[in-house]
Design an enzyme around this catalytic site. Structure first.
Site, PDB file in Angstrom:
ATOM      1  N   ARG A  18      37.134  60.862 -61.020  1.00 55.48           N
ATOM      2  CA  ARG A  18      36.930  61.608 -62.267  1.00 55.48           C
ATOM      3  C   ARG A  18      36.941  63.124 -62.070  1.00 55.48           C
ATOM      4  O   ARG A  18      36.964  63.880 -63.038  1.00 55.48           O
ATOM      5  CB  ARG A  18      35.616  61.170 -62.929  1.00 55.48           C
ATOM      6  N   GLN A  76      33.393  54.622 -44.394  1.00 53.46           N
ATOM      7  CA  GLN A  76      33.630  53.402 -45.163  1.00 53.46           C
ATOM      8  C   GLN A  76      35.132  53.289 -45.418  1.00 53.46           C
ATOM      9  O   GLN A  76      35.682  54.025 -46.235  1.00 53.46           O
ATOM     10  CB  GLN A  76      32.851  53.454 -46.485  1.00 53.46           C
ATOM     11  N   GLU A 157      23.845  47.223 -63.644  1.00 50.16           N
ATOM     12  CA  GLU A 157      24.770  48.346 -63.776  1.00 50.16           C
ATOM     13  C   GLU A 157      25.283  48.418 -65.214  1.00 50.16           C
ATOM     14  O   GLU A 157      25.459  47.390 -65.881  1.00 50.16           O
ATOM     15  CB  GLU A 157      25.943  48.183 -62.810  1.00 50.16           C
ATOM     16  N   ASN A 230      29.996  64.041 -61.320  1.00 52.31           N
ATOM     17  CA  ASN A 230      31.192  63.209 -61.272  1.00 52.31           C
ATOM     18  C   ASN A 230      32.422  63.881 -61.860  1.00 52.31           C
ATOM     19  O   ASN A 230      33.533  63.378 -61.697  1.00 52.31           O
ATOM     20  CB  ASN A 230      30.936  61.890 -62.017  1.00 52.31           C
TER      21      ASN A 230
END
Length: 445
Positions: A18, A76, A157, A230
């Protein structure tokens, strides 16, 4: 009983889509630091016994070699979710700690005080304690679901929540403290059957609570310090909040900032009491400002220093390596780079001073230029040396390398290419010739 050993994991492995930027979100600059550096600084004040940063392959190369020595890096390979990110750290942390603090890497306003409050609230036999708060516009935050008796059951969530759950005002900050090794066992049981197909760390809360183990929420009033970044809009808002925090700290320490809203000071800038920072001033990097100095308005300092009583601006630009000694001046539309300007020396206006050493009580006339770049010498940057009590005229050019001795004078309009002995007057300009009757001759042509 000995204090539990605390380890910390900061998670910065997300793809940051984003932000719409080629720069990974956690590496975007904020007041002289990267976004992630603000989070790491807050966590490091707790002095964890082990401290791991989980990152993505895209950010790995920028982070290697740029972190404090006590922070370990875990990569990751794929963005498989927060649960997967924490599981990656087990090999680094197993057996070294009793508790694990987990913090998202996109909350640059986070304070050590908030984290200490969470740690104080986490008490055995709790298997986990999360930091929660109430928010009227909960948006993307995970909802805290409790049973009829108020016992915490799970976190849902936002993308997986029902309409009824979306109406819940208590939300998760994604900051947790877990008991170890209970967490490692729970992580191994997690799946990815959810809307995003990811391994959620939030599912650990539901799993532990379902087994009857105590899970608690440390509920605090909402604060922007818990706000994540974000988007570029949120990054700008965080920058403004950090600006206000930094400016307030300087003012409480005795610095006068005339208009804090228009003044941007990086986190590592040092300013002594009684300095005055005028509006629309930017102080960046490791710049320093001495007591009683005036900077601005509309001045920029980048890795530069101003001694006590110095005056900079308006509209001055001090680039890296610029050093103004006590009571020195770099005035209107003056640019200084990699140069030292001595005590009481004035460069009042409209000048470029680069790669130079200027002594004390010297006055540099308007329009001075140190011509430091010499392509005929191999493209090197050469230095100009100007001594004490020197007076230069307007529109002088000093073609480096050149040295002007103490007490010397340089006539206006001179281009100086040779050394000037102490006490001498240098005149390096074409002789003026007046051609009388010139206008009439031109009109007859």
């Amino acid at each position: 009983m000995a204090e539990p050993r605390l380890a910390a994991v900061v998670m910065a492995g997300g793809l940051s889509t984003r932000m719409n930027s080629a720069i990974p979100k956690h590496l975007h600059p904020l007041l002289g630091r990267r976004l992630i550096d603000w989070v790491l600084a807050a966590v490091r004040t707790l002095e964890p016994v082990r401290h791991v940063l989980v990152t993505s392959p895209a950010a790995q190369s920028a982070l290697v070699g740029s972190l404090p020595d006590d922070i370990e890096l875990a990569v990751q390979p794929e963005a498989r979710g927060t649960g997967d990110a924490v599981a990656l750290t087990e090999g680094l942390l197993y057996g070294h700690a009793d508790q694990l603090l987990v913090v998202p890497g996109d909350v640059p306003l986070l304070t050590a005080e908030l984290l200490r409050g969470l740690l104080s609230a986490h008490r055995a036999p709790s298997a986990a304690t999360l930091l929660s708060f109430d928010h009227d516009d909960a948006g993307r935050y995970g909802r805290i679901v409790r049973d009829a008796g108020g016992r915490l059951e799970r976190i849902v969530e936002a993308v997986d929540a029902t309409d009824e759950q979306l109406a819940i005002r208590e939300v998760s900050s994604s900051i947790y403290v877990f008991a170890l090794p209970r967490l490692w066992a729970a992580l191994s049981s997690l799946g990815s059957a959810n809307a995003q197909g990811e391994v959620y760390l939030t599912d650990v809360i539901e799993l532990i609570a379902a087994e009857g183990e105590p899970v608690n929420a440390h509920r605090v009033p909402w604060t922007q310090f818990l706000e994540g970044v974000n988007t570029q809009v949120e990054l700008s808002a965080a920058a403004a909040a950090l600006r206000d925090r930094v400016n307030a700290a300087h003012m409480l320490a005795g610095v006068t900032i005339i208009d804090p809203a228009s003044t941007w000071i990086d986190a590592d800038v040092e300013i002594e009491p009684d300095a005055v920072i005028h509006p629309f001033t930017v102080l960046r990097g490791a710049s320093t400002v001495g007591a009683g100095a005036h900077v601005g308005p509309h001045a920029v300092m980048v890795d530069a220093s101003a001694g006590a009583g110095a005056h900079i601006g308006p509209f001055a630009y001090l680039r890296p390596g610029a050093q103004l000694a006590r009571d020195a001046k770099a005035g209107t539309f003056v640019e200084v780079k990699n140069s030292r300007i001595g005590r009481g020396t004035k460069v009042p206006h409209l000048s470029y001073i680069g790669d130079a050493e200027i002594g004390e009580e010297t006055n540099i006339g308007a329009g001075a230029i140190t011509a430091n770049y010499r392509p005929e010498l191999g493209g090197t940057k050469e230095r100009t040396t100007i001594g004490d009590n020197v007076h230069t005229g307007s529109h002088n050019v000093f073609v480096a390398p050149v040295e002007i001795g103490d007490g010397a004078w340089v006539a206006a309009g001179s281009t100086v290419t040779e050394d000037v002995p102490p006490g001498s007057l240098a005149i390096a300009r074409s002789r003026q010739i007046n051609q009388e009757g010139y206008r009439e001759r031109e009109q007859r042509k």
